[in-house]
Design a protein around this motif. Sequence first.
Motif, mmCIF file in Angstrom:
data_model
loop_
_atom_site.group_PDB
_atom_site.id
_atom_site.type_symbol
_atom_site.label_atom_id
_atom_site.label_comp_id
_atom_site.label_asym_id
_atom_site.label_seq_id
_atom_site.Cartn_x
_atom_site.Cartn_y
_atom_site.Cartn_z
ATOM 1 N N PHE A 262 4.826 -65.301 -82.732
ATOM 2 C CA PHE A 262 3.118 -65.086 -82.928
ATOM 3 C C PHE A 262 2.907 -66.808 -81.728
ATOM 4 C CE2 PHE A 262 1.210 -68.297 -84.655
ATOM 5 C CZ PHE A 262 0.091 -68.463 -85.596
ATOM 6 N N LEU A 263 4.187 -67.534 -81.390
ATOM 7 C CA LEU A 263 3.733 -68.444 -80.511
ATOM 8 C C LEU A 263 3.324 -68.053 -79.191
ATOM 9 C CD1 LEU A 263 3.296 -71.316 -80.131
ATOM 10 C CD2 LEU A 263 6.158 -71.149 -78.354
ATOM 11 N N ALA A 264 3.941 -66.510 -78.796
ATOM 12 C CA ALA A 264 3.449 -65.430 -77.502
ATOM 13 C C ALA A 264 2.397 -65.294 -77.887
ATOM 14 C CB ALA A 264 4.393 -64.862 -77.025
ATOM 15 N N ALA A 265 2.012 -64.684 -79.288
ATOM 16 C CA ALA A 265 0.346 -64.166 -79.323
ATOM 17 C C ALA A 265 -0.313 -65.216 -79.235
ATOM 18 C CB ALA A 265 0.969 -63.629 -80.742
ATOM 19 N N MET A 266 0.273 -66.615 -79.734
ATOM 20 C CA MET A 266 -0.783 -67.430 -79.860
ATOM 21 C C MET A 266 -1.613 -67.895 -78.533
ATOM 22 S SD MET A 266 -0.500 -70.736 -81.947
ATOM 23 C CE MET A 266 -0.790 -72.511 -79.800
ATOM 24 N N LEU A 267 -0.732 -68.042 -77.557
ATOM 25 C CA LEU A 267 -0.435 -68.020 -76.617
ATOM 26 C C LEU A 267 -1.375 -67.578 -75.197
ATOM 27 C CD1 LEU A 267 2.782 -69.873 -74.998
ATOM 28 C CD2 LEU A 267 0.979 -71.291 -75.018
ATOM 29 N N GLY A 268 -1.141 -66.542 -75.760
ATOM 30 C CA GLY A 268 -1.930 -64.960 -74.536
ATOM 31 C C GLY A 268 -3.134 -65.072 -75.220
#
Lengths: 318, 275
Positions: free
Chosen positions: A154-160
Motif C-alpha cells: 500500500f505504501l509503495a502504491a501511494m508513494l508511486g
Amino acid sequence: MTALANKRTEGPDLIKAVPVRHPGRWVGGVIIALCLFLLVQSLVTNQNFHWDTVGTYLMDVLVIQGIGWTLLLTVLSMVLAIVLAIILAFMRQSDNPLFRYISWVWVWFFRGTPVYTQLVFWGLVAVLYPKIAAGVPWGPELFSFNTQDLIRPFLAAMLGLGLNESAYLAEIFRAGLKSVDAGQMEAAEALGMRRSKVMWRIILPQAMRVIVPPTGNETIGMLKTTSLVLAVPFTLDLTFVTSSIANRIYLPIPLLIVAAFWYLVITSVLMVGQHFIERHYGKGVDNLVPAPVKATQAVTAAHTTPEAAAATEEGGHV
Amino acid sequence: MSTPMNDITDPQAAGTRADSLAGNPLVRVQDVHKFFGSHHVLCGIDMTIREGEVSVIIGPSGSGKSTLLRCVNMLETISAGRIYVREDLIGFKDIKGQLHDLTPKQVAFQRRDIGMVFQRFNLFPHRTALQNIIEAPTQVKRVSKASARTKAMELLDRVGLADHADHYPAQLSGGQQQRVAIARALAMEPELMLFDEPTSALDPELVGDVLNVMKDLAKSGMTMIVVTHEIGFAREVGDTLTFMDAGVVVESGDPRELIANPQHARTKEFLSRVL
C-alpha cells in the motif's frame, strides 16, 4: 430636473418581441430521444449483459472493500502530491537558485517516466535496498529496519502515485501562482510583509481559483490511475477485485459494469466537492452581486424620491 | 492611541502645518542613479523631504518619477547614490564604508514605516475592505484582531467608507478602492506616505474623493511624496513641486511659483500641455 424625474418614475412600454423559432432543435431532440430509446432497449433485452450478475456483485463485500481501498489510495496520494506540489512550486519561484534547480529536476524526472514503471520500481525497492539504516555516514549506525517490513504494497502504491502526480501538480500550481497580478506581491511587500507570508496568505489563495479546476481533473484522473497499482503489486483496489471476480466466474462484462458504475459514482461525488472548493476560493471575484445591499437601505430607497436617492448615492458622504 | 499621529480630522493640525515644515529632513535622496540594463532611468537625483512636507513630483511618462518613488521603499534597488529615511540607509547596511545588502527580514522591517499607494490600487481581491486593512497590522505587527478591526473602522470612517467595510474590492468603484488602499497603508501608522499616480486610473468624477482624502492627510501633518498629473493638487496642497524629465530633476520649488513662472523651457512646454 422635472423632466429627468419623470423619466425615472414613468413606467416605459416594455418590448414584447416574438422570439426566433428553432424548428431544428425539435427535430434534433426527437432523433436523440429515438437513439436513446434504442440504446436502452438493447441494454435491457440483450442477455449478454447479465444484469442479474451486476446486481449480485454491485454491493458485494469485496467490491465495497475495493472501493474503500481505491478511495483511500486516491485521497492519500493526492494529499501527498498537493503538499509536494506547493513546496515544489514555491521552490521554483524562489530567489535561491538551488531550490529552483531541484524543483526543475524533480518535475523533469517524475513527469518524464511512466507511472507504471514508477509503481513497479516502488514495489521492488526492497530488492534494491533490503535494509534501511539511519546513522552517521561511514560511522556508527543508530537504528535500522528491513525495507520489506516498511514499504508495504500500500505504501509503495501511494508513494508511486503521489510522487508521480506531484510533478504534474507542481506545474499546475506554478501556473496558478504566475496568474496572480505582480501588483499583489508589491502591495503586500510594501506593507512590510515577508515574502513567504505574502505567498501563503495573499498569492496562493488567489492562485487557488486557477489551480482548483485542473486539480479536480487530476484527482479524477488519479482515481482511475489507481487501477494500475497491480504493478506494485497491490491487489485490493476496485479494478483488481472486480477483474479477479470476473476471472473466477468467467463473466467479465457484468463486473466491468460494476467497476464503471462505482467509478462514476465516486467521480460524481468528487465533482460536488470541487464545486464547493471552487466557490470558496472564488470569494470576492466570481459570482459577485454588485454590492450586498442591506434590507433597511433597500426599504429606504424604495420610499424616497428619485432626487433624494440620487443625492445619497456613491460619493455623497465625503 | 489617544492622539493618533495621522488623525486627519484634527483641526489643530492645520495650524501647526507651517511650523512643521521647518522640521528635520525625513527623506534624503543623494545622487541616486538607476539602471535597467543599459537604460539609465535615474541620473543623479538629489532631493530632501522634511517632516510634514508634501512633495509633489510631476513629469512626462518615462521621466523616472515613479521609479524614484519605488526606490524609496525598495521595490526597486538603486544602482548608485544613497537614500536615507530618518537616519536609516534604505536597502543597504554600511559596514566600514562597504555596503551590504539587507536581508529580506530587514527590508520588510524598513518598509513598515513607509506606506505606499499604487496607481492600480492593488487591493487583495479575496479579502473585504476591512480584511484588507487589518492584514498587515495583524500579520506584521501582531496587533490583536479586535484592536486592528477598531482601528480599521476608524480609518474607513475617515476615508468615508465605514458602510463599505464588508464589501469586496470588486464591489467598489475605483475611487472607493483607492480610498480603501490609502486606509490600508495608514493602518501600519507610517511616518511617510508614497503615492504613485493615485488618481491616474480613475474616472474623472471619482478623482475628487481621493484627492480630498489626500488633502486631509496632508493637513494632519503626514509627510507625503506624490507622483501625479494633478497640477491643481500640487498647487493647492503641495509644499514643493519637482519637475522631472529624462531621469533628472529639471527644476524644483514652491508649487505656485513654479507653475506660474517656470524657469526652464522643458517645464514650460510640459505645463502648457497639462494645464
